[in-house]
Each structure stands twice: as C-alpha cells, then as structure tokens.
Design a protein around this motif. Sequence first.
Motif, PDB file in Angstrom:
ATOM      1  N   TYR A  47      38.897  14.849  11.058  1.00 37.89           N
ATOM      2  CA  TYR A  47      38.926  13.549  10.370  1.00 37.89           C
ATOM      3  C   TYR A  47      39.251  12.430  11.363  1.00 37.89           C
ATOM      4  CZ  TYR A  47      38.880  15.952   5.834  1.00 37.89           C
ATOM      5  OH  TYR A  47      38.525  16.713   4.751  1.00 37.89           O
ATOM      6  N   TYR A  48      40.226  12.713  12.236  1.00 35.57           N
ATOM      7  CA  TYR A  48      40.619  11.717  13.240  1.00 35.57           C
ATOM      8  C   TYR A  48      39.436  11.383  14.158  1.00 35.57           C
ATOM      9  CZ  TYR A  48      43.087   9.466  17.103  1.00 35.57           C
ATOM     10  OH  TYR A  48      43.478   8.573  18.049  1.00 35.57           O
ATOM     11  N   ASP A  49      38.721  12.423  14.589  1.00 35.09           N
ATOM     12  CA  ASP A  49      37.580  12.219  15.495  1.00 35.09           C
ATOM     13  C   ASP A  49      36.476  11.400  14.836  1.00 35.09           C
ATOM     14  OD1 ASP A  49      38.885  13.669  17.440  1.00 35.09           O
ATOM     15  OD2 ASP A  49      37.794  15.531  17.054  1.00 35.09           O
ATOM     16  N   LEU A  50      36.185  11.725  13.560  1.00 32.79           N
ATOM     17  CA  LEU A  50      35.151  10.969  12.853  1.00 32.79           C
ATOM     18  C   LEU A  50      35.593   9.518  12.630  1.00 32.79           C
ATOM     19  CD1 LEU A  50      32.481  10.674  11.381  1.00 32.79           C
ATOM     20  CD2 LEU A  50      33.539  11.669   9.334  1.00 32.79           C
ATOM     21  N   GLY A  51      36.857   9.336  12.256  1.00 33.00           N
ATOM     22  CA  GLY A  51      37.383   7.982  12.066  1.00 33.00           C
ATOM     23  C   GLY A  51      37.304   7.160  13.339  1.00 33.00           C
ATOM     24  N   SER A  52      37.647   7.774  14.461  1.00 35.24           N
ATOM     25  CA  SER A  52      37.595   7.080  15.756  1.00 35.24           C
ATOM     26  C   SER A  52      36.162   6.690  16.111  1.00 35.24           C
ATOM     27  CB  SER A  52      38.178   7.974  16.861  1.00 35.24           C
ATOM     28  OG  SER A  52      39.534   8.265  16.591  1.00 35.24           O
ATOM     29  N   LEU A  57      31.602   2.415  16.055  1.00 36.28           N
ATOM     30  CA  LEU A  57      30.398   1.871  15.431  1.00 36.28           C
ATOM     31  C   LEU A  57      30.685   0.590  14.640  1.00 36.28           C
ATOM     32  CD1 LEU A  57      28.781   5.169  14.051  1.00 36.28           C
ATOM     33  CD2 LEU A  57      28.224   3.978  16.174  1.00 36.28           C
ATOM     34  N   HIS A  58      31.964   0.163  14.642  1.00 32.67           N
ATOM     35  CA  HIS A  58      32.422  -1.024  13.905  1.00 32.67           C
ATOM     36  C   HIS A  58      32.329  -0.846  12.381  1.00 32.67           C
ATOM     37  CE1 HIS A  58      32.504  -2.938  17.802  1.00 32.67           C
ATOM     38  NE2 HIS A  58      31.218  -2.750  17.956  1.00 32.67           N
ATOM     39  N   ASN A  59      32.335   0.408  11.926  1.00 37.64           N
ATOM     40  CA  ASN A  59      32.345   0.682  10.489  1.00 37.64           C
ATOM     41  C   ASN A  59      33.801   0.819  10.028  1.00 37.64           C
ATOM     42  OD1 ASN A  59      29.577   0.724  10.526  1.00 37.64           O
ATOM     43  ND2 ASN A  59      29.382   2.940  10.525  1.00 37.64           N
ATOM     44  N   TYR A  60      34.503  -0.320  10.027  1.00 36.86           N
ATOM     45  CA  TYR A  60      35.949  -0.295   9.804  1.00 36.86           C
ATOM     46  C   TYR A  60      36.339   0.107   8.383  1.00 36.86           C
ATOM     47  CZ  TYR A  60      35.617  -2.941  14.140  1.00 36.86           C
ATOM     48  OH  TYR A  60      35.314  -3.334  15.421  1.00 36.86           O
ATOM     49  N   THR A  61      35.560  -0.324   7.403  1.00 39.33           N
ATOM     50  CA  THR A  61      35.888   0.018   6.013  1.00 39.33           C
ATOM     51  C   THR A  61      35.801   1.520   5.791  1.00 39.33           C
ATOM     52  OG1 THR A  61      35.065  -2.121   5.247  1.00 39.33           O
ATOM     53  CG2 THR A  61      35.298  -0.399   3.593  1.00 39.33           C
ATOM     54  N   GLN A  62      34.729   2.132   6.295  1.00 35.97           N
ATOM     55  CA  GLN A  62      34.570   3.581   6.165  1.00 35.97           C
ATOM     56  C   GLN A  62      35.653   4.322   6.949  1.00 35.97           C
ATOM     57  OE1 GLN A  62      30.117   3.493   7.097  1.00 35.97           O
ATOM     58  NE2 GLN A  62      30.268   5.309   5.810  1.00 35.97           N
ATOM     59  N   VAL A  92      42.370   1.631  13.611  1.00 40.65           N
ATOM     60  CA  VAL A  92      41.306   1.055  12.785  1.00 40.65           C
ATOM     61  C   VAL A  92      41.609  -0.425  12.524  1.00 40.65           C
ATOM     62  CG1 VAL A  92      40.186   1.057  10.520  1.00 40.65           C
ATOM     63  CG2 VAL A  92      40.691   3.229  11.649  1.00 40.65           C
ATOM     64  N   TYR A  93      42.839  -0.689  12.089  1.00 33.94           N
ATOM     65  CA  TYR A  93      43.229  -2.077  11.773  1.00 33.94           C
ATOM     66  C   TYR A  93      43.213  -2.949  13.026  1.00 33.94           C
ATOM     67  CZ  TYR A  93      44.762  -0.423   7.168  1.00 33.94           C
ATOM     68  OH  TYR A  93      44.798   0.108   5.913  1.00 33.94           O
ATOM     69  N   TYR A  94      43.673  -2.396  14.157  1.00 36.90           N
ATOM     70  CA  TYR A  94      43.684  -3.160  15.409  1.00 36.90           C
ATOM     71  C   TYR A  94      42.253  -3.553  15.803  1.00 36.90           C
ATOM     72  CZ  TYR A  94      44.189  -4.375  20.321  1.00 36.90           C
ATOM     73  OH  TYR A  94      44.124  -5.040  21.527  1.00 36.90           O
TER      74      TYR A  94
END
Length: 237
Positions: A47-52, A57-62, A92-94
Amino acid sequence: MDQKSQEIKEKQQAVEKKREEQQKKADETLHKLVEDIDNHPDDYRTYYDLGSFLVQLHNYTQAEELMMKALGLFADRSKKAKETLVYGLGNVYYAAGEYDKAIEQFNNLSDGDMKTDSYIMLAQSYMAKEDYKKAVVFALTAQGFRRQDPEINYLLASSLLALGNFSEAAEFYDKVLQAKPKDGKANFDRGIVAMVLEEDFNQYFETAKREDPKYFEKGQKRLADIEKFIQVKNGKK
C-alpha cells in the motif's frame, strides 16, 4: 513543407513519442503495484509503495484515500506499519502543498523509530511555509541524529540563509560540500553566502553552472538581489 516546419514537426513527434513511452511505463508500474496488493493483501508495504507512486503521478486524492484505507487496515496490527503509513500520508500532504496537514502527521512520529525522518520533513514543511525559525529547530534536531547527512545539513544551511544568518549558513553548506563537492545547488547557495561575507565566490558559481545549469539559471534573480543588497550595505559604510 519547408525545412523549418519539418524540423518543428519532427520535434513535436519526438516529444509525443517520449510522452507515450513514459505513460506506458507508468501504466505498467501502476498495474504491477496494484497486483502486488492483490497478491499480498496483508503486507502494508504494498500500500505504501502504491501510495508513493501515486504521489509521483500527482494523484494526491487517490494517494490520500489509499493511505487512509491502509491505516484502517494495519494501524492496530503493528507499530512499524502504523508509523510507515502515517509518514506516507504526511508525504502525500506535503507533495500536495497541504503543509499544515503534513505537519500534523509528522508530529505524530516524533517519539517513534522514524523520528529523524519526521524531523526532516517537519523542517521541510516549515520551510515551505516560510517559517524558517521552526525549520531551523527541526533541522537541528534531525542533525543531532545524523550529523554528516548532507540532506539535513543543506536544509539547515538553507533555513539559516533565509534568516540572514550567513556565517552559520556557510558552516553547514561547507559540511554539505565536504560530502558532495559537486552538488550544484549547494555550490550556488554557498556562492551567494560567500558574496555577502566578501569571500571568493567564483569557484562556487563555476561549479554550480557546470553541475546544475538549471538551478544556476533559476538563481540569477537571487544573485541580482544579493548584489543590490551588497551595494546598499557598502553604501552605508
């Protein structure tokens, strides 16, 4: 079609081809990371890897939704999983420019195993908010754990430079350059400090121009501002 029009068309086609290749590569990576979650549903790192990657990709909401979901799944299972995912959510927020939210997440890690990384990100977040005094506090705290880390020393030097503490900034830029003598950004910034301190600065700018021409070009306005500052200062003597 004339020669110039043909050249422009070929350049546009080359740019488009490169963009398509990058998109294809991103899609393949995304597919693999989603597959990793499906194949290892009990591993928080997938999950961490996919989120990173979504952040890249600048898909911050996802990315935010994924990290929040992962925290719901893993926060009570292990301390390491919770800390890693909280750190990921802070990133993500940063990256999204939501610095207050990022600070809230990184503050939650100040007593854990990731405290040094969280102090670095707190310093960067406060720098982004132009709260340089707090940035110095957190960068110094991080530096206490990793004294020779060039990333931390650069962060500290940059915060001190923003506050106008030129001699102290020089000290930490020098530490960066001891570890990374060809660092273009550090050389350029050290050159600015050298100008203010009336030291020899040419070598720093020459290295910066050679090693990081984009940063050197971007810094020309700062250079002009410093030159005006020095002229005013010398005029007052």
